[in-house]
Design a protein around this motif. Structure first.
Motif, PDB file in Angstrom:
ATOM      1  N   GLU A 115     -25.794  16.381 -58.450  1.00 48.17           N
ATOM      2  CA  GLU A 115     -26.775  15.586 -59.194  1.00 48.17           C
ATOM      3  C   GLU A 115     -27.946  16.430 -59.676  1.00 48.17           C
ATOM      4  O   GLU A 115     -28.553  16.124 -60.699  1.00 48.17           O
ATOM      5  CB  GLU A 115     -27.265  14.407 -58.351  1.00 48.17           C
ATOM      6  CG  GLU A 115     -26.208  13.320 -58.205  1.00 48.17           C
ATOM      7  CD  GLU A 115     -26.625  12.169 -57.315  1.00 48.17           C
ATOM      8  OE1 GLU A 115     -27.707  12.243 -56.662  1.00 48.17           O
ATOM      9  OE2 GLU A 115     -25.858  11.179 -57.246  1.00 48.17           O
ATOM     10  N   LYS A 138     -22.037  14.354 -61.213  1.00 44.61           N
ATOM     11  CA  LYS A 138     -21.719  13.246 -60.315  1.00 44.61           C
ATOM     12  C   LYS A 138     -20.609  13.661 -59.364  1.00 44.61           C
ATOM     13  O   LYS A 138     -19.667  14.354 -59.763  1.00 44.61           O
ATOM     14  CB  LYS A 138     -21.266  12.044 -61.147  1.00 44.61           C
ATOM     15  CG  LYS A 138     -20.935  10.817 -60.349  1.00 44.61           C
ATOM     16  CD  LYS A 138     -20.541   9.676 -61.271  1.00 44.61           C
ATOM     17  CE  LYS A 138     -20.189   8.449 -60.448  1.00 44.61           C
ATOM     18  NZ  LYS A 138     -19.763   7.336 -61.305  1.00 44.61           N
ATOM     19  N   ARG A 164     -23.283  15.565 -52.987  1.00 46.85           N
ATOM     20  CA  ARG A 164     -23.793  14.670 -54.032  1.00 46.85           C
ATOM     21  C   ARG A 164     -25.149  15.170 -54.547  1.00 46.85           C
ATOM     22  O   ARG A 164     -25.396  15.219 -55.758  1.00 46.85           O
ATOM     23  CB  ARG A 164     -23.919  13.249 -53.485  1.00 46.85           C
ATOM     24  CG  ARG A 164     -24.491  12.263 -54.487  1.00 46.85           C
ATOM     25  CD  ARG A 164     -24.411  10.819 -54.002  1.00 46.85           C
ATOM     26  NE  ARG A 164     -23.033  10.356 -54.210  1.00 46.85           N
ATOM     27  CZ  ARG A 164     -22.115  10.214 -53.237  1.00 46.85           C
ATOM     28  NH1 ARG A 164     -22.433  10.463 -51.986  1.00 46.85           N
ATOM     29  NH2 ARG A 164     -20.902   9.802 -53.507  1.00 46.85           N
ATOM     30  N   HIS A 196     -17.468  12.408 -57.455  1.00 45.32           N
ATOM     31  CA  HIS A 196     -16.524  11.289 -57.482  1.00 45.32           C
ATOM     32  C   HIS A 196     -15.807  11.104 -56.154  1.00 45.32           C
ATOM     33  O   HIS A 196     -15.265  10.032 -55.902  1.00 45.32           O
ATOM     34  CB  HIS A 196     -15.491  11.481 -58.593  1.00 45.32           C
ATOM     35  CG  HIS A 196     -16.055  11.242 -59.950  1.00 45.32           C
ATOM     36  ND1 HIS A 196     -16.169   9.998 -60.498  1.00 45.32           N
ATOM     37  CD2 HIS A 196     -16.561  12.105 -60.867  1.00 45.32           C
ATOM     38  CE1 HIS A 196     -16.705  10.084 -61.700  1.00 45.32           C
ATOM     39  NE2 HIS A 196     -16.962  11.348 -61.944  1.00 45.32           N
TER      40      HIS A 196
END
Length: 108
Positions: A34, A39, A30, A41
């Protein structure tokens, strides 16, 4: 933003390190996506040919490639393969464009 599916496998050394010191690598994934404006998922482990799968969203192919290269270059994986996913609408657009291409099979 485009979606990407990655399949990966860890090296035996990475599994040994995770057994000795369990860690949620989804949190690391993550952070990586980022950092390029994307993003995460989903992050799943699996049985079979690959140890895990991730579903990413990234601003563009270059951003996703940068994340994949950084992870692959880290040495913890024995393999990583990333596939760009198309929406149904994108596929419909591609089908309409394909009809306009005058493809000629080899030898004809």
């Amino acid at each position: 933003m485009p979606l990407y599916l990655s399949k990966f496998s860890y090296t035996p050394e990475t599994w040994a390190r995770l057994i000795s010191n369990p860690e949620d690598r989804g949190q690391a994934a993550r952070t990586y996506i980022e950092s390029v404006g994307g993003k995460l998922h989903g992050f799943w482990y699996a049985f079979g040919a690959h140890d895990g799968y991730t579903m990413w969203e990234a601003p563009d192919n270059v951003s996703m490639a940068a994340v994949a290269l950084a992870i692959s270059g880290g040495g913890a994986l024995s393999s990583m393969e990333t596939t760009v996913l198309l929406t149904v609408d994108e596929t419909m657009d591609a089908l309409r464009k394909a009809e306009q291409i005058k493809y000629r099979p080899p030898g004809t």
